[in-house]
Write a protein that holds these residues in place. Structure first.
Motif, PDB file in Angstrom:
ATOM      1  N   VAL A  41       0.936  -1.276  -0.051  1.00  0.00           N
ATOM      2  CA  VAL A  41       0.007   0.095   0.172  1.00  0.00           C
ATOM      3  C   VAL A  41       1.030   1.300   0.136  1.00  0.00           C
ATOM      4  CG1 VAL A  41      -1.740   1.423   1.276  1.00  0.00           C
ATOM      5  CG2 VAL A  41      -2.019  -1.267   1.282  1.00  0.00           C
ATOM      6  N   ILE A  42       0.771   2.038  -1.010  1.00  0.00           N
ATOM      7  CA  ILE A  42       1.484   3.305  -0.930  1.00  0.00           C
ATOM      8  C   ILE A  42       0.659   4.481  -0.724  1.00  0.00           C
ATOM      9  CG2 ILE A  42       3.076   4.707  -2.509  1.00  0.00           C
ATOM     10  CD1 ILE A  42       3.428   2.166  -4.189  1.00  0.00           C
ATOM     11  N   PRO A  43       0.726   4.923   0.527  1.00  0.00           N
ATOM     12  CA  PRO A  43      -0.209   6.397   0.719  1.00  0.00           C
ATOM     13  C   PRO A  43       0.395   7.516   0.011  1.00  0.00           C
ATOM     14  CG  PRO A  43       0.960   5.215   2.652  1.00  0.00           C
ATOM     15  CD  PRO A  43       1.611   4.580   1.479  1.00  0.00           C
ATOM     16  N   ASP A  44      -0.724   8.316  -0.326  1.00  0.00           N
ATOM     17  CA  ASP A  44      -0.230   9.642  -0.788  1.00  0.00           C
ATOM     18  C   ASP A  44       0.395  10.814   0.106  1.00  0.00           C
ATOM     19  OD1 ASP A  44      -2.609  10.577   0.195  1.00  0.00           O
ATOM     20  OD2 ASP A  44      -3.898  10.415  -1.738  1.00  0.00           O
ATOM     21  N   GLU A  45       0.525  11.829  -0.377  1.00  0.00           N
ATOM     22  CA  GLU A  45       1.234  12.818   0.599  1.00  0.00           C
ATOM     23  C   GLU A  45       0.222  13.256   1.525  1.00  0.00           C
ATOM     24  OE1 GLU A  45       3.435  17.292   0.647  1.00  0.00           O
ATOM     25  OE2 GLU A  45       3.593  15.747  -1.018  1.00  0.00           O
ATOM     26  N   THR A  46      -1.178  13.497   1.222  1.00  0.00           N
ATOM     27  CA  THR A  46      -2.097  13.592   2.111  1.00  0.00           C
ATOM     28  C   THR A  46      -2.217  12.904   3.438  1.00  0.00           C
ATOM     29  OG1 THR A  46      -3.286  15.079   0.492  1.00  0.00           O
ATOM     30  CG2 THR A  46      -4.642  14.456   2.314  1.00  0.00           C
ATOM     31  N   ALA A  47      -2.336  11.500   2.953  1.00  0.00           N
ATOM     32  CA  ALA A  47      -2.429  10.494   3.795  1.00  0.00           C
ATOM     33  C   ALA A  47      -1.307  10.536   4.758  1.00  0.00           C
ATOM     34  CB  ALA A  47      -2.761   9.106   3.118  1.00  0.00           C
ATOM     35  N   ILE A  48      -0.172  10.548   4.251  1.00  0.00           N
ATOM     36  CA  ILE A  48       1.092  10.504   5.079  1.00  0.00           C
ATOM     37  C   ILE A  48       1.251  11.833   6.027  1.00  0.00           C
ATOM     38  CG2 ILE A  48       3.524  10.873   5.179  1.00  0.00           C
ATOM     39  CD1 ILE A  48       3.276   9.499   2.478  1.00  0.00           C
ATOM     40  N   ARG A  49       0.701  12.933   5.520  1.00  0.00           N
ATOM     41  CA  ARG A  49       0.694  14.206   6.424  1.00  0.00           C
ATOM     42  C   ARG A  49      -0.386  14.062   7.665  1.00  0.00           C
ATOM     43  NH1 ARG A  49       4.005  18.148   5.234  1.00  0.00           N
ATOM     44  NH2 ARG A  49       4.893  18.215   2.913  1.00  0.00           N
ATOM     45  N   SER A  50      -1.598  13.464   7.197  1.00  0.00           N
ATOM     46  CA  SER A  50      -2.689  13.346   8.138  1.00  0.00           C
ATOM     47  C   SER A  50      -2.389  12.474   9.175  1.00  0.00           C
ATOM     48  CB  SER A  50      -3.984  12.994   7.447  1.00  0.00           C
ATOM     49  OG  SER A  50      -4.347  14.245   6.556  1.00  0.00           O
ATOM     50  N   ALA A  51      -1.721  11.117   8.757  1.00  0.00           N
ATOM     51  CA  ALA A  51      -1.404   9.999   9.604  1.00  0.00           C
ATOM     52  C   ALA A  51      -0.274  10.411  10.814  1.00  0.00           C
ATOM     53  CB  ALA A  51      -0.956   9.072   9.050  1.00  0.00           C
ATOM     54  N   ALA A  52       0.521  11.314  10.219  1.00  0.00           N
ATOM     55  CA  ALA A  52       1.725  11.951  11.182  1.00  0.00           C
ATOM     56  C   ALA A  52       1.264  12.910  12.181  1.00  0.00           C
ATOM     57  CB  ALA A  52       2.864  12.523  10.131  1.00  0.00           C
ATOM     58  N   ALA A  53      -0.029  13.453  12.052  1.00  0.00           N
ATOM     59  CA  ALA A  53      -0.828  14.266  12.879  1.00  0.00           C
ATOM     60  C   ALA A  53      -1.476  13.627  14.143  1.00  0.00           C
ATOM     61  CB  ALA A  53      -1.551  15.432  12.052  1.00  0.00           C
ATOM     62  N   ILE A  54      -1.454  12.430  14.115  1.00  0.00           N
ATOM     63  CA  ILE A  54      -2.576  12.000  15.106  1.00  0.00           C
ATOM     64  C   ILE A  54      -1.848  11.849  16.459  1.00  0.00           C
ATOM     65  CG2 ILE A  54      -3.744  10.310  13.451  1.00  0.00           C
ATOM     66  CD1 ILE A  54      -1.857   7.914  14.746  1.00  0.00           C
ATOM     67  N   SER A  55      -2.676  11.967  17.559  1.00  0.00           N
ATOM     68  CA  SER A  55      -2.078  12.070  18.816  1.00  0.00           C
ATOM     69  C   SER A  55      -2.368  10.474  19.620  1.00  0.00           C
ATOM     70  CB  SER A  55      -2.894  13.157  19.778  1.00  0.00           C
ATOM     71  OG  SER A  55      -2.463  13.066  21.165  1.00  0.00           O
ATOM     72  N   ILE A  56      -1.520  10.239  20.144  1.00  0.00           N
ATOM     73  CA  ILE A  56      -1.554   8.946  20.782  1.00  0.00           C
ATOM     74  C   ILE A  56      -1.664   8.916  22.339  1.00  0.00           C
ATOM     75  CG2 ILE A  56      -0.579   6.412  20.939  1.00  0.00           C
ATOM     76  CD1 ILE A  56       0.794   7.362  18.278  1.00  0.00           C
ATOM     77  N   PRO A  57      -2.814   8.417  23.085  1.00  0.00           N
ATOM     78  CA  PRO A  57      -2.753   8.776  24.550  1.00  0.00           C
ATOM     79  C   PRO A  57      -1.708   7.879  25.300  1.00  0.00           C
ATOM     80  CG  PRO A  57      -4.906   8.016  23.490  1.00  0.00           C
ATOM     81  CD  PRO A  57      -3.919   7.881  22.513  1.00  0.00           C
ATOM     82  N   GLY A  58      -1.219   8.511  26.346  1.00  0.00           N
ATOM     83  CA  GLY A  58      -0.584   7.783  27.123  1.00  0.00           C
ATOM     84  C   GLY A  58       1.083   7.918  26.767  1.00  0.00           C
TER      85      GLY A  58
END
Length: 428
Positions: free
Chosen positions: A279-296
């Motif tokens: 699966v090759i994510p596009d740049e929009t997907a990459i930028r959005s995924a990097a922006a998630i916050s992970i509890p703990g």
């Protein structure tokens, strides 16, 4: 007895002493149970993740990259922070109580027939749920090891090994080579493997396993690089480059919301993993995924930072981030850790960074199991830190104003940490 009480009645090695070995743990039980449930062949592809540190964040990044690339995603992680439902999520939403209960009731007899333990039952139920939820991809995080882990029933699209360090040495081995061999047990014949940066001896063991399985190995520190341009409590901004197979990715000023350089590495590991899986994510997907916050993970609540660091390299990464991202010269440190962790190694890291602490408190907490908290064991190892204090419970901790309060040490201590932080900040 309701469904959740039934699960709690099963043998639970997260809460009791462990007898580790092939006679006790058989990943094949999951395959047989799933076949009996009519779920084999599985209707989804799998990203399988093992390691000592960074499994959870890498798994979360993989799931988000796949979801943002247009796929329905199942995510199975452990342990949970507050509620058991967190471990089983479809498209970012934890399984609902009623759905969970109905699933347990439906397969209760099968769980008993196959003599599944607590973790095995959860793994089985998660895999069934993901099939019934129509997931096209599933990210499976191992529990403690790899080779004998319940999740190791599968042949994934990609195997992923995050950083190896000393943890569970009583069961997995006392050397990094032995631990890495257990974790590398998830590598399957002909399946590509992505491996995070590792200590030399751990990488050698992983490389040996890949070679034995004719698995193409993608070491992240050889196929990817990044340059951090900005660091702040809000995360990092980096230029990243990744070359894996025939795919090249280059993105300028990628914002990773999690604080700490390790999360840039974990994100690159996740990106390499989904690409290796096809699966090759596009740049929009990459930028959005990097922006998630992970509890703990470096979770900020007012003047508190909560982190579930529980081994030496996790503590090292935490202290590094508090300095380089938060710019903290001094802060108050509060540690609650399980007694079966590598307490002496953790103590060495804490003592090494003692100049950064204004106050240090070690506390114990109720675990509800035979696995006890280890504040009483850790405290004497920190005696050379001036003014270090011990509290037999989290409720006895004194929070002094004028400094950031850092609470860390355990997934199992996290509920206490969060409750205290919210109460102190007037949000309870």
């Amino acid at each position: 007895m309701n469904g959740f009480q039934f699960l709690e009645s099963l043998i639970n090695y997260e809460r009791r002493a462990l007898d580790y070995g092939g006679q006790v743990f058989d990943p094949g039980k999951i395959t047989r149970a799933l076949a009996d449930a009519g779920k084999i062949p599985l209707p989804y592809r799998i990203v399988h993740i093992a390691g000592t540190k960074g499994k959870g964040s890498t798994a979360a990044y993989c799931a988000e990259l796949l979801r943002l690339s247009g796929h329905n995603i199942g995510l199975y992680t452990s342990p949970h922070l507050v509620r058991l439902n967190e471990r089983i999520a479809a498209d970012g939403v934890p399984i609902a109580d009623t759905v969970f209960e109905n699933l347990i009731d439906k397969y209760k007899e099968m769980i008993v027939r196959y003599e599944l333990t607590y973790f095995e039952a959860l793994t089985f139920l998660a895999c069934v749920y993901f099939a019934e939820a129509g997931c096209g991809w599933v990210v499976l995080e191992t529990g403690m090891g790899g080779r004998l882990d319940a999740t190791n029933f599968c042949t994934p699209a990609v195997s992923v090994i995050t950083p190896i360090s000393y943890d569970h040495t009583k069961y997995l081995g006392s050397t990094l080579t032995e631990i890495a061999r257990e974790k590398a047990g998830i590598i399957k014949p002909g399946v590509p493997a992505v491996v995070s940066p590792q200590p030399e001896e751990a990488f050698a063991a992983i490389e040996e396993a890949a070679r034995a399985n004719n698995s193409t190995l993608f070491p992240v520190d050889r196929i990817a690089e990044y340059t951090v341009l900005e660091r702040s409590p809000g995360g990092s901004v980096s230029d990243i480059r990744l070359n894996i197979g025939d795919t090249a990715v280059s993105i300028e000023r990628l914002a990773v919301r999690q604080t700490g350089d390790v999360y840039v590495t974990n994100f690159l590991t996740a990106l390499a993993s989904v690409i290796a899986a096809g699966v090759i994510p596009d740049e929009t997907a990459i930028r959005s995924a990097a922006a998630i916050s992970i509890p703990g993970r470096m979770e900020r609540i007012g003047g508190f930072v909560l982190d579930v660091a529980h081994n030496d390299i996790s503590f090292e990464a935490l202290f590094d981030a508090l300095g380089t991202y938060y710019g903290l010269a001094k802060y108050d440190l509060h540690i609650g850790i399980l007694a079966d962790k590598e307490i002496e190694r953790v103590a060495e890291i804490v003592v090494k960074h003692r100049a950064s602490f204004r106050n240090v408190t070690v506390f114990d907490f109720e675990t509800g199991s035979v696995r006890k908290s280890g504040g009483g064991e850790l405290f004497p190892l920190l005696k050379e830190i001036p003014g270090v204090r011990y509290n037999p419970s989290p409720e006895g901790i004194v929070f002094e104003g004028g400094a950031v309060q850092v609470m860390t040490g355990s997934f199992y201590g996290y509920p206490y940490m969060k409750r205290l932080a919210l109460a102190r900040e007037g949000r309870s």
